[in-house]
Design a protein around this motif. Structure first.
Motif: not given
Length: 261
Positions: A16-19, A187-194
């Motif tokens: 529902s979000q992110g990757l 790696g460092r992907i621009a998501t809320d988790r990062v």
């Protein structure tokens, strides 16, 4: 390059979000039928509506907590009933909490095990009868910690590497059924988790998140975070007919950040 995903059915966990959502979007654009899933019904409804307008693939959604076996069984059965089968499985899960070894309780370890490893095992078990009918693809989303442990993320470092052992073993067991299984690690992907992890590090260092982000980017050869779309492009290739001879492998999408060979 012809991906030949048109008309294929993909089940994407935690999408529902992110990757997970980025992969769903990419597959729908290629004409695949996609089942997205997550814990929030209203959010899924909105995301499904967004996906329906971008491609020729059909979209459905099913609320599911991937740590609950009954939810996974229902998710798989509803997907098969809705689209007439399953060709692709994308295993995904939110990351476990940050923390050092001495900070984490048995409960935290057990929760991370069920979320980040056992859910993958259970999902594959449920989808396998459908994939064995005509072959298919499984893609397990892990983390760059499979190649280089990330400080402060011992739960992820432990269970994400377990995914590699699972995938490598199943590559041999599933090959006779023309089922290919691979692992993709961001790696460092621009998501809320990062963003959350950067904030955790910022709080520890007494800095603002933007400063920590700049420091991290300085250590990435491409000097930036990746986008979910860039990650999804790699996933789409691995899930497509263009990938016909790679199985049991791990692929890092990290802008060159990981130095391990």
């Amino acid at each position: 390059m012809e991906l030949n995903l048109n008309g294929k059915t993909a089940l994407i966990a935690a999408s529902s979000q992110g990757l997970g959502f980025a992969i769903a979007e990419r597959l729908v654009r290629e004409g695949a039928n996609v089942m997205i899933s997550g814990r929030e019904d209203e959010k899924l409804k909105q995301k499904a509506y967004e996906l329906e307008s971008i491609g020729t693939g059909k979209v459905a959604y099913q609320k599911a907590d991937i740590t609950k076996p009954a939810d996974l069984k229902q998710l798989v059965s509803v997907t098969a009933e809705t689209f007439g089968g399953i060709n692709i499985l994308v295993n995904n899960a939110g990351g476990p909490p940050a923390g050092s070894f001495e900070e984490l309780t048995d409960e935290a370890w057990q929760a991370a095990f069920e979320l980040n490893l056992l859910s993958y095992v259970r999902m594959i078990r449920e989808v396998l009868p459908y994939l064995k009918q005509q072959g298919g693809k499984i893609l397990n989303i892990a983390s760059s910690s499979i190649k280089e442990p990330i400080p402060g993320l011992i739960l992820s470092n432990t269970f994400r590497t377990g995914i590699i052992g699972l995938s490598k073993t199943l590559a041999s067991e599933l090959a006779p059924y023309d089922i290919l299984i691979n692992t993709i690690a961001p790696g460092r992907i621009a998501t809320d988790r990062v963003k959350h992890l950067d904030q955790v590090n910022a709080d520890k260092l007494g800095l603002d998140r933007e400063t920590v982000e700049l420091q991290v980017k300085a250590g990435i050869p491409l000097k930036r975070y990746g986008t979910p779309e860039e990650f999804a492009n790699v996933a789409a290739f691995l899930l497509s007919d263009a990938n016909s001879y790679m199985t049991g492998s791990s692929f890092i999408v990290d802008g060159g950040m990981i130095k391990a060979i």
